[in-house]
Every structure is written in structure tokens, then in C-alpha cells.
Design an enzyme around this catalytic site. Structure first.
Site, PDB file in Angstrom:
ATOM      1  CG  ASP A   1       3.551  14.210  18.202  1.00 19.53           C
ATOM      2  OD1 ASP A   1       3.564  14.855  17.146  1.00 19.53           O
ATOM      3  OD2 ASP A   1       4.522  14.147  18.980  1.00 19.53           O
TER       4      ASP A   1
ATOM      5  CG  ASP B   1       6.909  15.026  21.834  1.00 16.17           C
ATOM      6  OD1 ASP B   1       6.152  15.133  20.844  1.00 16.17           O
ATOM      7  OD2 ASP B   1       8.119  15.336  21.799  1.00 16.17           O
TER       8      ASP B   1
ATOM      9  CG  ASP C   1       9.287  13.820  14.604  1.00 10.79           C
ATOM     10  OD1 ASP C   1      10.331  13.214  14.354  1.00 10.79           O
ATOM     11  OD2 ASP C   1       8.506  14.229  13.720  1.00 10.79           O
TER      12      ASP C   1
HETATM   13  O1  LIG Z   1       4.250  17.042  15.376  1.00 15.06           O
HETATM   14  P1  LIG Z   1       5.475  16.170  15.339  1.00 15.06           P
HETATM   15  O2  LIG Z   1       5.266  14.889  14.600  1.00 15.06           O
HETATM   16  O3  LIG Z   1       6.033  15.940  16.719  1.00 15.06           O
HETATM   17  O4  LIG Z   1       6.546  17.036  14.520  1.00 15.06           O
HETATM   18  C1  LIG Z   1       7.194  18.171  15.125  1.00 15.06           C
HETATM   19  C2  LIG Z   1       8.541  18.384  14.466  1.00 15.06           C
HETATM   20  O5  LIG Z   1       9.172  17.093  14.526  1.00 15.06           O
HETATM   21  C3  LIG Z   1      10.419  16.936  13.851  1.00 15.06           C
HETATM   22  O6  LIG Z   1      11.432  17.628  14.565  1.00 15.06           O
HETATM   23  C4  LIG Z   1      11.674  17.094  15.865  1.00 15.06           C
HETATM   24  O7  LIG Z   1      12.174  15.746  15.747  1.00 15.06           O
HETATM   25  C5  LIG Z   1      13.439  15.637  15.063  1.00 15.06           C
HETATM   26  C6  LIG Z   1      13.777  14.159  14.928  1.00 15.06           C
HETATM   27  O8  LIG Z   1      13.801  13.521  16.172  1.00 15.06           O
HETATM   28  C7  LIG Z   1      14.511  16.416  15.841  1.00 15.06           C
HETATM   29  O9  LIG Z   1      15.774  16.337  15.166  1.00 15.06           O
HETATM   30  C8  LIG Z   1      14.065  17.891  15.961  1.00 15.06           C
HETATM   31  O10 LIG Z   1      14.999  18.602  16.761  1.00 15.06           O
HETATM   32  C9  LIG Z   1      12.681  17.969  16.593  1.00 15.06           C
HETATM   33  O11 LIG Z   1      12.200  19.299  16.617  1.00 15.06           O
HETATM   34  C10 LIG Z   1      10.308  17.400  12.426  1.00 15.06           C
HETATM   35  O12 LIG Z   1      11.564  17.290  11.803  1.00 15.06           O
HETATM   36  C11 LIG Z   1       9.757  18.822  12.344  1.00 15.06           C
HETATM   37  O13 LIG Z   1       9.603  19.193  11.003  1.00 15.06           O
HETATM   38  C12 LIG Z   1       8.389  18.840  13.031  1.00 15.06           C
HETATM   39  O14 LIG Z   1       7.887  20.168  13.001  1.00 15.06           O
END
Ligand SMILES: O=P(O)(O)OC[C@H]1O[C@H](O[C@H]2O[C@H](CO)[C@@H](O)[C@H](O)[C@H]2O)[C@H](O)[C@@H](O)[C@@H]1O
Length: 350
Positions: A95, A288, A97
Site C-alpha cells: 500500500d 495499514d 499512504d
Molecule cells: O491506499 P492508500 O495508498 O493508503 O491511499 C488511501 C488514501 O491515502 C491518502 O490519504 C491518507 O494519507 C494522507 C497523507 O498522509 C492523509 O493526509 C490523509 O488523511 C489520509 O487519509 C490519499 O490522499 C487518499 O486519496 C487515499 O484515498
């Protein structure tokens, strides 16, 4: 344990461990009538608050201690992982983020460190490696910048293989992306514009276009305005019954109602690599977030593969191991590479 949720057909849970006890919470179908929107008791605020893992049981508590017994650290029990991997082809799924990059306030600044990039690059030299993210494929590529990887963006709805790779996709030309939700593109763009317009008066709200899905971030929104934000999102979505809502870490995620998720993307990639029903392959998935549970579940149901949840705190999960944070993910990848080099050298000496 379970309370009525803010959204039509969504459950809200009183404890973080109960988040994962029902799949219902992840599948929030829009289109319910006004009466379904339970404003009473502010249950919806709980749902949004619960998407932050800071309210869960911390290391040292009894709940965490018993959790770690069932989801041991993949670093501390590294031998268990390598025993399962012996003689197998390993495929690594990551993954983005919260796994390769730390969670930060501004989604546009969730950079991967150069050390992590190097660790992923090394991993990809030894094992087929894919990143499966909720972000758009282009955006995650812009962060990672490693052409040798497979990338599945938009929660797996946009998959593309490496441009120059010795790996061959069985499904034909790996440079042509697989996009099972392409017909939804105009609708997603329309909803993106509507959400931008409807949320612009809420300070801190951010709408992110992830191509085949959208994210509405509330990490930087004052908790007092979460109700207003939720209402705007609900109201836009009520006009689009072919879209559904899921939740991530302080984010509402809007995506097409199709039977496709990170688990399906994992299966698709394994098949593309020629490993569909191969008992000789060991997929390792590290993630995560709630959406990663779909992939953990696929591995658990297949009875093959290793799911590793990145979390400092106890959460109900289909993963069998845990790592605390992105630095531990990096250490794990480096140890996998070291182990692979060691076993290859030992084989050559025979
Ligand atoms: O599947 P992933 O790669 O884990 O993406 C899921 C979401 O991740 C991002 O948002 C998350 O991370 C951001 C940066 O650390 C944080 O600011 C936010 O609160 C988290 O939800 C991304 O911006 C989303 O579009 C994804 O859906």
C-alpha cells in the site's frame, strides 16, 4: 457494540476493535432518504472520528498484548516468514499512504523517503513488486518514481505493469492499463466538480481526484464542521446511486459500485504474473488501512500468502502479522532482500 451509522447502511462502532467486526461499515451505499441520515446523537461524528486510529488500544495495554500474540511483529518473528517463504516465489504488494510514506496533514506532501525508495527498488530487484493504492496511479507513480514496479491506482481500478521489465504479463501487453471502471470516468469528474463546489465553504476540507474514485479529506477540518461536510457529501452522493462511500484515515472515499477492490487487484496481478493457482507462490501484502483488508481477506481465504498490517495499535484485521510504521516496513523489506541474497548465495555454493 454497534450503533446506527450516519450513512444509509453503515454501522458505527463504539470501539476501534469493533470497526472490523462487520464488513458493513466499509460499504456505505448512497441513495438513502433523508430520514436515513441519523443526525441524532451525532453518531456520524463518531464514525468519522473512529477512522483515526489514535483512539485505539495502545501498546502496553492488555488488549494490545493479546492482539500482538495473534498478529506478531513480522520483524520479531522474521523466521516464521522466511520458513513460509522457503522454496517459494515471493510477490510483494505494498500500500502507499501509511505504509511507504507517513501519514501527514497535506495529502500532496506525503513523500516517500529516499531510503524507502531504495528499499522498494531493491525489493523489486529480487521479487515482483506492486503498489496498490487508493490514489490515482499517476500520482502514486509521481511519488515513487520506480518504473520497475507494477502500479494499481484508484483502489486497484487502474492497473499497469512495468514499462521495461523482464516480467511478462500473461494477460497480454502489460503497458496497456487494466481499468474495470473506465465507464465511470465522466461521472467521477462530475461528482468531483460538485464536491469541490459544495465543500469550498468548509475550511480545511479537501477533495482529491483519484481518477476512478474521489477522496474527501477532513483531517484539517475543525471537528465542529464535520457534520456540515458529511451532509454536503451525502447530499451530492444521493444523486448518484451508482457510487458508494467507504472510509479511510480521516477521509471519505467515493467510488463506483463495482465488484472490484484491492483484493481483486491482487488476484488480477497474480494471474497476470502467471501465478493464479500456483501453490509455489507466496504473496506478501503490507498495508495499514481499511481498504487493505480486502487484500488481507483474499490471502486468508486462499490459505496462502502473508498479510501484514501496519499499525501501532490493536485493530481487528484479516492480516496475520503486524509492523508498527513505515520505518519498520522499510526494515522488513531490507531483511527480505538480505534473506533472498543469502539463500541465493547458499544455493550457488551447492
Ligand atoms: O491506499 P492508500 O495508498 O493508503 O491511499 C488511501 C488514501 O491515502 C491518502 O490519504 C491518507 O494519507 C494522507 C497523507 O498522509 C492523509 O493526509 C490523509 O488523511 C489520509 O487519509 C490519499 O490522499 C487518499 O486519496 C487515499 O484515498
Amino acid at each position: 457494540m454497534m450503533r446506527k451509522g450516519i450513512w444509509p447502511n453503515v454501522a458505527v462502532f463504539s470501539s476501534p476493535l469493533s470497526w472490523f467486526r462487520s464488513k458493513k461499515f466499509q460499504r456505505i451505499e448512497p441513495g438513502g432518504g433523508e430520514g436515513d441520515f441519523v443526525v441524532k446523537n451525532h453518531a456520524w461524528v463518531d464514525s468519522m472520528r473512529d477512522s483515526s486510529p489514535t483512539r485505539v488500544s495502545l501498546p502496553g495495554t492488555g488488549e494490545h498484548n493479546s492482539w500482538i500474540v495473534h498478529h506478531p511483529s513480522a520483524l520479531k518473528t522474521f523466521e516464521l516468514v522466511t520458513n513460509a517463504a522457503k522454496g517459494k516465489e515471493i510477490v510483494i504488494f505494498l500500500d502507499y499512504d501509511g505504509t511507504l510514506s507517513p501519514i501527514v496533514e497535506d495529502p500532496d506532501r506525503a513523500f516517500i523517503s529516499s531510503q524507502m525508495r531504495e528499499a522498494v527498488k531493491e525489493a523489486a530487484r529480487h521479487f515482483p513488486t506492486a503498489i496498490i493504492s487508493g490514489r490515482s496511479r499517476d500520482k502514486v507513480y509521481d511519488f515513487v518514481k520506480l518504473p520497475e514496479l507494477y502500479y494499481a491506482g484508484s483502489h486497484g481500478m487502474d492497473i499497469r505493469g512495468p514499462s521495461k521489465s523482464q516480467l511478462k504479463c500473461k494477460k497480454g501487453d502489460e503497458r496497456v492499463p487494466f481499468q474495470p471502471a473506465s465507464e465511470f470516468l465522466p461521472m467521477i469528474n462530475e461528482v468531483y466538480r460538485a464536491l469541490l463546489n459544495r465543500t469550498k465553504s468548509i475550511p480545511g476540507a479537501k477533495v482529491e481526484n483519484n481518477k476512478f474514485c474521489l477522496s474527501v479529506h477532513y483531517r484539517n477540518v475543525d471537528e465542529k464542521r464535520w457534520a456540515a461536510l458529511a451532509e454536503q457529501v451525502r447530499s451530492v452522493l444521493s444523486e448518484y446511486p451508482k457510487l458508494k462511500l467507504t472510509q479511510g484515515r480521516k477521509v471519505l472515499e467515493i467510488r463506483p459500485i463495482i465488484n472490484w477492490d484491492k483484493g481483486k487487484a491482487l488476484e488480477y496481478l497474480l494471474e497476470s504474473l502467471g501465478y493464479a493457482n500456483d501453490s509455489n507462490v507466496l504473496p506478501i501484502y503490507i498495508g495499514d488501512d481499511r481498504t487493505d483488508e480486502d487484500a488481507f481477506k483474499v490471502l486468508r481465504d486462499r490459505g496462502r500468502g502473508i498479510g501484514i498490517l501496519v499499525s501501532k495499535v490493536a485493530k481487528e484485521t484479516c492480516a496475520s502479522y503486524s509492523l508498527q510504521d513505515p520505518p519498520e516496513v522499510m526494515s522488513f523489506l531490507m531483511r527480505m532482500v538480505e534473506w533472498k541474497r543469502h539463500t541465493s548465495r547458499a544455493r550457488h555454493r551447492l
